[in-house]
Design a protein around this motif. Structure first.
Motif, PDB file in Angstrom:
ATOM      1  N   SER A 197      57.596 -45.107 -26.554  1.00 34.60           N
ATOM      2  CA  SER A 197      58.434 -46.244 -26.164  1.00 34.60           C
ATOM      3  C   SER A 197      58.702 -46.301 -24.665  1.00 34.60           C
ATOM      4  O   SER A 197      58.862 -47.382 -24.094  1.00 34.60           O
ATOM      5  N   GLU A 198      58.766 -45.116 -24.015  1.00 35.76           N
ATOM      6  CA  GLU A 198      59.081 -45.083 -22.588  1.00 35.76           C
ATOM      7  C   GLU A 198      57.812 -45.346 -21.777  1.00 35.76           C
ATOM      8  O   GLU A 198      56.831 -44.604 -21.905  1.00 35.76           O
ATOM      9  N   LYS A 199      57.851 -46.355 -20.941  1.00 35.38           N
ATOM     10  CA  LYS A 199      56.681 -46.732 -20.147  1.00 35.38           C
ATOM     11  C   LYS A 199      56.903 -46.424 -18.667  1.00 35.38           C
ATOM     12  O   LYS A 199      58.048 -46.372 -18.193  1.00 35.38           O
ATOM     13  N   GLU A 200      55.812 -46.226 -17.946  1.00 37.29           N
ATOM     14  CA  GLU A 200      55.874 -45.941 -16.510  1.00 37.29           C
ATOM     15  C   GLU A 200      55.399 -47.155 -15.713  1.00 37.29           C
ATOM     16  O   GLU A 200      54.888 -48.127 -16.295  1.00 37.29           O
ATOM     17  N   ASP A 201      55.512 -47.081 -14.406  1.00 36.50           N
ATOM     18  CA  ASP A 201      55.274 -48.252 -13.554  1.00 36.50           C
ATOM     19  C   ASP A 201      53.805 -48.348 -13.106  1.00 36.50           C
ATOM     20  O   ASP A 201      53.499 -48.223 -11.919  1.00 36.50           O
ATOM     21  N   ARG A 229      50.322 -50.892  -9.230  1.00 36.45           N
ATOM     22  CA  ARG A 229      49.348 -49.822  -9.430  1.00 36.45           C
ATOM     23  C   ARG A 229      48.504 -50.090 -10.677  1.00 36.45           C
ATOM     24  O   ARG A 229      49.029 -50.452 -11.731  1.00 36.45           O
ATOM     25  N   LEU A 230      47.190 -49.926 -10.539  1.00 36.32           N
ATOM     26  CA  LEU A 230      46.258 -50.078 -11.654  1.00 36.32           C
ATOM     27  C   LEU A 230      45.430 -48.811 -11.797  1.00 36.32           C
ATOM     28  O   LEU A 230      44.879 -48.309 -10.816  1.00 36.32           O
ATOM     29  N   VAL A 231      45.331 -48.292 -13.018  1.00 40.06           N
ATOM     30  CA  VAL A 231      44.466 -47.158 -13.331  1.00 40.06           C
ATOM     31  C   VAL A 231      43.255 -47.680 -14.104  1.00 40.06           C
ATOM     32  O   VAL A 231      43.410 -48.368 -15.128  1.00 40.06           O
ATOM     33  N   VAL A 232      42.068 -47.370 -13.618  1.00 41.54           N
ATOM     34  CA  VAL A 232      40.822 -47.833 -14.225  1.00 41.54           C
ATOM     35  C   VAL A 232      40.098 -46.638 -14.850  1.00 41.54           C
ATOM     36  O   VAL A 232      39.761 -45.674 -14.161  1.00 41.54           O
ATOM     37  N   ILE A 233      39.847 -46.706 -16.146  1.00 40.92           N
ATOM     38  CA  ILE A 233      39.153 -45.634 -16.860  1.00 40.92           C
ATOM     39  C   ILE A 233      37.847 -46.178 -17.409  1.00 40.92           C
ATOM     40  O   ILE A 233      37.828 -47.199 -18.095  1.00 40.92           O
ATOM     41  N   GLY A 234      36.750 -45.502 -17.111  1.00 41.58           N
ATOM     42  CA  GLY A 234      35.443 -45.923 -17.604  1.00 41.58           C
ATOM     43  C   GLY A 234      34.369 -45.773 -16.549  1.00 41.58           C
ATOM     44  O   GLY A 234      34.669 -45.640 -15.360  1.00 41.58           O
ATOM     45  N   ASP A 235      33.129 -45.780 -16.990  1.00 38.68           N
ATOM     46  CA  ASP A 235      31.993 -45.616 -16.086  1.00 38.68           C
ATOM     47  C   ASP A 235      30.883 -46.551 -16.536  1.00 38.68           C
ATOM     48  O   ASP A 235      30.936 -47.130 -17.618  1.00 38.68           O
ATOM     49  N   GLY A 236      29.856 -46.679 -15.710  1.00 37.22           N
ATOM     50  CA  GLY A 236      28.735 -47.526 -16.086  1.00 37.22           C
ATOM     51  C   GLY A 236      27.993 -48.061 -14.881  1.00 37.22           C
ATOM     52  O   GLY A 236      28.329 -47.746 -13.730  1.00 37.22           O
TER      53      GLY A 236
END
Length: 371
Positions: A197-201, A229-236
């Motif tokens: 339930s607790e989210k970060e920024d 802030r954006l976190v990008v996960i993945g490759d290609g």
């Protein structure tokens, strides 16, 4: 009852392999037929105990790495698989699996992830992205895709019942084959994505870096929103191109194991999704964590996410794959983010559990066998 499950190819455990895994749980004695089997040992535990039959493509030069290059041979290859001794044949198909030959006394049910995307309505997009829309090589590719469409339509006649993974794909099946389909949503391992339930920024997006996923557009949007802030996960293949457009507020983590992926999905204030997908398993996984969605409002997303206008909303849609549309959606979300309930968001994700998939498929197959 002898049961065979036909799968396009076994090379990695992704979305379609999760469907295969659940089908094998329904029929633990089933044999598996596939074009090639190069799945890594650490990923193939769900295949243990099943006999696996492959086509001649398995033994062709460089097939392990370049099996997709043998696509022109795949229709012929799957037609050589002998399934004449099986009472029930279930194909799990996004390419050629549905094209196996069955007789009048066999029941063939085809679970379709999509008709061959790059041969049907996505052909022109695929050709442009691959640089094959012009020239002699492009002409040959267009002829090959024309041949694949003819074969794809012809082999649809050998299917007794089509099952689509979404209403979006149900429409694509109707367009391509002129056949109706029953919708059974694919299984998602909800239990592996607990509620937080607790989210970060920060925001998160997870995807393979290929053009149609529009990761570059997401990155462009957040580069303009410098304070977010954006976190990008993945490759290609598009990784370098996407990174070149990124500002300092964007963090690229590349490919990550499931526990890292889950951790970011749980903590993010929202999950960003810009592709037009057939279904969209990551949308369900993020919601299972209680995380709201900001998604492109086309394709499977419309069936997975409840938009802001709906009761018990789980996300916000944008309707153009542009940075401007994403920016507008993010600001809209931030104005009303406190109105989203993590518990209701997770409840929405429970509609797509593995148990529900097995129950619906078993009931559907039993009805066909009795009929």
């Amino acid at each position: 009852m002898n049961v065979a499950v036909v799968h396009d190819w076994l090379t990695a455990k992704a979305g379609s392999e999760r469907v295969l895994e659940q089908l094998l749980q329904l029929y633990p004695e089933a044999d598996i037929f596939t074009v090639v089997d190069f799945m890594k040992e650490e990923e193939r535990t769900f295949l243990s105990g099943h006999r696996i039959f492959t086509t001649f493509i398995q033994n062709l030069p460089f097939a392990r790495k370049y099996y997709r290059s043998y696509l022109p041979l795949m229709p012929f290859a799957v037609e050589q698989l002998d399934l004449s001794s099986y009472d029930l044949v279930i194909s799990s198909s996004h390419a050629v699996a549905k094209g196996i030959i069955t007789g009048p006394n066999q029941l063939h049910i085809s679970y379709v992830h999509s008709p061959i995307r790059y041969a049907w309505d996505l052909q022109h997009q695929y050709l442009k992205e691959a640089g094959l829309d012009k020239g002699l090589k492009g002409l040959f590719t267009k002829w090959l895709l024309h041949y694949m469409r003819l074969w794809d339509v012809r082999t649809a006649n050998g299917v007794d019942l089509f099952v689509a993974n979404s209403n979006f794909i149900k429409k694509r099946i109707k367009k391509a084959y002129g056949r109706e389909a029953v919708v059974v949503y694919p299984p998602v391992a909800i239990e592996k994505f607990p509620l937080k339930s607790e989210k970060e920024d920060f925001y998160v997006t997870v995807s393979r870096m290929v053009p149609y996923k529009k990761m570059d557009v997401i990155v462009e949007a957040f580069t303009e929103m410098n304070g977010k802030r954006l976190v990008v996960i993945g490759d290609g293949p598009s990784n370098k191109k996407v990174k070149a457009k990124a500002g300092g507020n964007i963090e690229f983590l590349g490919y990550q194991p499931s526990h890292i992926l889950r951790d970011y999905m749980q903590k993010a204030k929202a999950f960003i999704f810009a592709a037009e997908e057939d279904f969209g398993i990551t949308l369900v996984e993020a919601q299972a964590c209680g995380t709201p969605i900001i998604a492109f409002g086309k394709g499977g997303a419309l069936e997975i996410v409840k938009g802001w206008e709906e009761p018990q909303a789980t996300g916000i849609f944008f309707h153009e794959q542009t940075k401007e549309a994403i920016i507008e959606a993010v600001y809209k979300f931030e104005k009303c983010k406190d109105k989203f309930s993590p518990h209701l968001i997770r409840e929405n994700a429970l509609r797509f559990s593995s148990e529900r998939f097995r129950k619906e498929m078993e009931q559907l197959i039993d009805e066909q066998l009795k009929g």
